[in-house]
Structure formats: structure tokens, C-alpha cells
Design a protein around this motif. Structure first.
Motif: not given
Lengths: 342, 342
Positions: A9-25, A57-62
Motif C-alpha cells: 500500500a505504501q509502495a515507493n513512487i517517483r513522479w515528475r512534475l513539469t512547471s509552466a514557470f521559471p524558477k525565478a518566479l 522537459i517541455v516548454p509551457t505551451p506543451g
């Protein structure tokens, strides 16, 4: 026995999240980091989400395509960026003369907002969670003060997404320029004006040096909401605990982002004014003409886009009811406090 | 091996939470239920918290003692009820002419609010988590319309907690009456006026039938926050995951309660007005005299209570800065929207 079941039930999972924003924000991009940290803590380190800036990974429009196709499991974005696919995306974020921050959260959490938007996002294999709001944004930086609606004619205005449709109807020329190029374009006069977010983010980009007139309010973004988008197939593989972890961590990040803006904008505003920014309200005729064109635009979209019509009808009713209520005790309390020497 | 360690980390726990509210206040009492449900989901059913209405285990005035002594592990309350122990409790909830809902959350999450209040609550073996806000409350129900500050003289006014100190300075006679007895007291004229919360809760209690004048704003509760109080010794026994579960579930319930009020008040207000309630703004001189007396009271408390002074100095600075910022784009956007036919 029981132990292996718990391990499953508590399996290890690694996911990726792409933000639409630059780190400066850091407040907006940072919301995804806050979310990821909370997910990790809630899962005892077993559910890890790596956060990637726009373009890594991908640009914002994608971003929508990437989540839809499962290239990434998650994205964090301002849904109105994707109004070209369907105008309905804008209703999950902000439309000119739309809901303010508290109203948007109320519509999503307790009105029909989240339910209706999720029905719509399902067409893109996406499930959404509210994850941040900037509050009412400023109207942006103008090389020349806007003294009336005629000053919008021919105005080359860098403005985000859906609002450009209303600016066009008023004779303006919306410009689509990435954040990093706005300063130079404003300085050279390639554009006449640019809006970004509000004092905290605007200060870092230094627009006050090249366009002193800081107009308000940003009537096209009274309370823009950011969303966490998750690929539905990936989401469906999660245990109920992990689904709950996502919902609660997103809720934390949602409230935390608004708190950050509310706490940081006051000092940034002081610094901007101290550096020569001139705070100017948009004239009444600009507000009224913009409101009229916005409502006309919404009627036109409703006539041809049934997805939009279904959500907008509910949104508009919520907006009307909510503003009647907010006009009394909330507005009276706030306006009294704002008039005091504190 | 690894499995027993996981079982230990996810031990079954059953805790009790005493609410300061009756079940009839479904949005406020309900926040503790929302919290408890989320804790259960996040822990895969292993961390169970039973929620008890005011009086079931301890009555509302005994809640802080009960958490402090470990009679219960948790309480959910409006901290200003305990200003008799120390006025500083009120700063964790609401003071007259204090922060509004968004400002309070910003001060707690991102300003020094949570840090300072936790330092103070430590004296009572308590750690706090923000868990709900009603938004600006209404000023209550008055048998006779308040036309000026002199109408407050001798007024027998049922008003919650700390605000009574200001009402007294204005010549009023604050009354401490439990929710269930207000209606009869108002009807008989034993009291002249009573405030409760806002349209959603007030409608259920039917005050509009016996006192038509519904004044606003409730200047003593511009954004009252409810807190989850946890006994620090009990809290310290929790694993990092369970601590994270509490923080995130409380954050969810915090935002959810404000959303419920924001979504439900508009329709309740319509019903109240349809039933004959008369919406009346407090006159300018009432607002100004109340503001002046409130500020004088805070100076007096600051002079004799160092706990209060430490927190209030920070609170007051945040309030001043925040109102300067909110006055521009937020207020202008909202006031424009509220003036439109939507």
C-alpha cells in the motif's frame, strides 16, 4: 500476513512534475516545490515528485499535451494558457472581470467549479487540483499614462493569454513576449506596456526603470488560480492514501501561495513607489468599456462553444451572487480599515 | 527487517477532539469533522480522531484546560474565548479592527503570526494550527436601528468575547448568552441586540423575526480564525508522517471552511432580506468611535501585558502594511465588480 500488505500500500513512487514557470518566479514555481515536499513528508519519503522548470522537459505551451500523453505524470500551470485549445480552460484560471481569489476558491471547493472543470479536463485525460492563486494582479507598466479608453487604440501591450481577446476589441495590439524579453522590449519602445503579476514579481524584473506608470487593477486577473494537472491513468494507479496525500498537499500549497503573495506584496509595493513607480488607477471609461467588451465576448463564445457555456453559466451565477454578498460586510470592513491611519 | 519498522511508523492511534461548538453550526463544527476525515484517509484508516460537540466531554470555557491537562488530545475553538486567561489569546483569532480573513492567513502562514502564537500557546502545553475562518462577520441583529454612537449607551448587546471590552467603553452593556437562549432574550427584550456569525448561521436561528435591523460590518470580527489546539506532549509522540498529516489536513479544513461560508452566505442573505431583514451599515460615528476606543484599549493592554505587546506589535505592523497594499488593486477590482449588474 499484514506486513506485506502495508508495504504494498505504501509502495515507493517517483513522479515528475513539469512547471509552466521559471524558477525565478519563486512564489508560483515554489508552490510546486512546497507541494512536492509535503507529499514526501506525508508519505514518509516514499512518494517522491521531482519538480522541473518550464522548458526542462517541455516548454509551457506543451504542458497539457505532456500530461495528456503521460510524458510526465503532473504539471503545474495557469490553465488559461491553453485557451487556444478550448476557451473553457480560461474558466479554470481567470477571465477578465471574473472571480476574485476567495470567490474562485469558494466556487472550486464548495460551488460546482471543481466538478465542472474536472468534467471538462477529462477530455484531456487530466484531473485537476486547485494549487495557488496570486490574488488580484496589477494592470502593468505603461510608458505613457492611460488617460482614457482611446489611449488603448494601437497600444502594443504585452498581456498574458485570454485577456488579449478583450484588448483587441478595444483597439489594442496584444503582444506575446516571454518574461525574459519584456524589459528590453519596453526599454526600446518595441512595446508600449507590459503586465506581469504584481509588486513582488514585478520588482525583480525592474520594469519601473523603463515604464513608470503602474496601472491598476488588472481587471483581467482578479484572482487567477493555478492548477495541478495529473494524468488520469497515472492517478488511477494510486492507492486511496496517495490520492488523499495529493489532495491535501495541493490544498496546503494552494493556501500557502496566496499567503506568500499577500505577505510579500506590501513591502515590494513600497520599494517600487520609493523607486519612482507611479500608481495610477485605470480611468472609469477604460474599466467600463473593457467590462462591456468582456461580457460581449462571453456571449459570443457561449453561442458557439457548449463546453464553455456549461461552465460559464454556473460561473456567472456564482459571480453575481457572491458579489452581492461581498459588497456588504466584507467590503465595508475593508474600506474602513484601508482609510485609517494604522 | 523493513516491514515491522513500517508497521511501527504507521501505528494505530485513536484520539479525541473536543469542539467549542454545537453540531448545529455545521460549517464551524463541521471543520473538525472534515479534518478528522482527512486524517483518516491520509493514514489509511490508522489515525482516527473522534469529534465531540461542546459539552460532550468539556464545555467550551474548559477547552484550553482540557487540552493543557491532556484530558483530550485536541480541541477546535475560537481562541478569543480565553482572553480572560490572557488577552493574547484574542490575537490568534480576532480583535476589533483587526486583520481580514486573507490577511490573517497570510500573517499566520507567511508572516510571524503562527510562530509568535505558538510561542505563547506553549505556556499552555499547546501547539496550534490554523483551522478555519468565517470571513468578516455581520454586526448582528438590533431591535432598534443604531443611528449614532449615542444609541450604544445602555444597549444590552449579546456579543462574543473580547469585543465586549470595546462595547463597554462606548457605554454599552455586553451580554454573555449561549447561542440557544439568544432568540428568546431578543424576543422578550431582555436584550436589545445580538450578534452571532453571518447570514448562513444567523438564518437558522431566526433572529430576523424578532430584531429586523441587520447591521454591518461586524468590526470586531473582520476575519476570525479558528484554531486546532493540540496537547504538546501528545503531539511530540507522533511520527513525522503523522505530524505532517495533521498539518495538511488542518490546512485543508482551514481553506474549506472559508469556502463554505463564501459559497453559502449569498443565498442565506437573499433569504434573510426576503424575510424582512433590513440591512443597515453602522453609521460613520459608530465606526470611528469604536476604532478610537479599540486602539486606546490596545495601548493600555500593551502597557501591562508583555505577552500581548510582543505579538500585537508584529500584528499591528502587518495590518498597516497589508491594508496599504489591499487598498489598490484588490479593493479597486472588488468595488468595480460589486457595482456592476452581473
Amino acid at each position: 500476513g499484514a506486513a506485506p500488505a502495508i508495504v504494498q500500500a505504501q509502495a515507493n513512487i517517483r513522479w515528475r512534475l513539469t512547471s509552466a514557470f521559471p524558477k525565478a518566479l519563486d512564489t508560483i514555481y515554489g508552490a510546486a516545490e512546497v507541494f512536492s515536499r509535503h507529499v514526501k513528508e506525508l508519505s514518509g519519503g516514499k512518494f517522491e515528485i521531482s519538480v522541473h522548470a518550464a522548458g526542462e522537459i517541455v516548454p509551457t505551451p506543451g504542458l497539457v499535451d505532456a500530461v495528456q500523453n503521460g510524458t510526465v505524470e503532473m504539471g503545474h500551470t495557469a490553465p488559461y494558457y491553453y485557451f487556444g485549445k478550448d476557451e473553457t480552460f480560461a474558466l479554470g484560471c481567470a477571465i477578465p472581470f471574473g472571480l476574485n481569489s476567495r470567490q474562485m476558491t469558494a466556487w472550486q471547493y464548495e460551488g460546482n467549479g471543481l466538478k465542472l472543470m474536472r468534467e471538462f479536463y477529462k477530455n484531456y485525460n487530466i484531473i485537476s487540483f486547485p494549487m495557488g492563486n496570486t490574488g488580484a494582479q496589477m494592470g502593468g507598466w505603461f510608458r505613457k499614462e492611460i488617460k482614457g479608453v482611446n489611449d488603448l487604440k494601437g497600444l502594443k501591450f504585452r498581456v498574458g493569454g485570454f485577456a488579449g481577446k478583450v484588448i483587441e476589441r478595444l483597439g489594442g495590439v496584444p503582444q506575446n513576449i516571454p518574461g525574459g524579453e519584456i524589459y528590453t522590449a519596453l526599454e526600446k519602445g518595441t512595446i508600449d506596456a507590459a503586465e506581469w503579476v504584481g509588486p513582488y514579481d514585478d520588482l525583480k524584473l525592474g520594469f519601473y526603470k523603463v515604464a513608470k506608470n503602474y496601472h491598476y487593477p488588472g481587471w483581467w486577473e482578479g484572482g487567477p488560480q493555478l492548477d495541478l494537472f495529473i494524468n488520469t491513468k497515472a492517478y488511477d494507479t494510486l492507492t486511496p492514501e496517495y490520492k488523499a496525500i495529493i489532495e491535501n498537499a495541493a490544498a496546503y500549497a494552494h493556501t500557502d501561495m496566496q499567503a506568500k503573495y499577500d505577505a510579500r506584496n506590501p513591502n515590494a509595493l513600497k520599494q517600487l513607489v520609493g523607486s519612482g513607480a507611479k500608481l495610477v488607477a485605470f480611468p472609469k471609461d477604460v474599466m467600463e468599456a473593457s467590462f462591456k467588451e468582456s461580457m460581449a465576448l462571453y456571449s459570443e463564445i457561449s453561442a458557439k462553444n457548449p463546453n464553455w457555456k456549461k461552465v460559464y453559466d454556473d460561473y456567472a451565477k456564482f459571480r453575481a451572487d457572491s458579489n452581492v454578498w461581498f459588497r456588504f460586510t466584507e467590503a465595508r470592513f475593508d474600506s474602513f480599515m484601508q482609510a485609517q491611519k494604522l
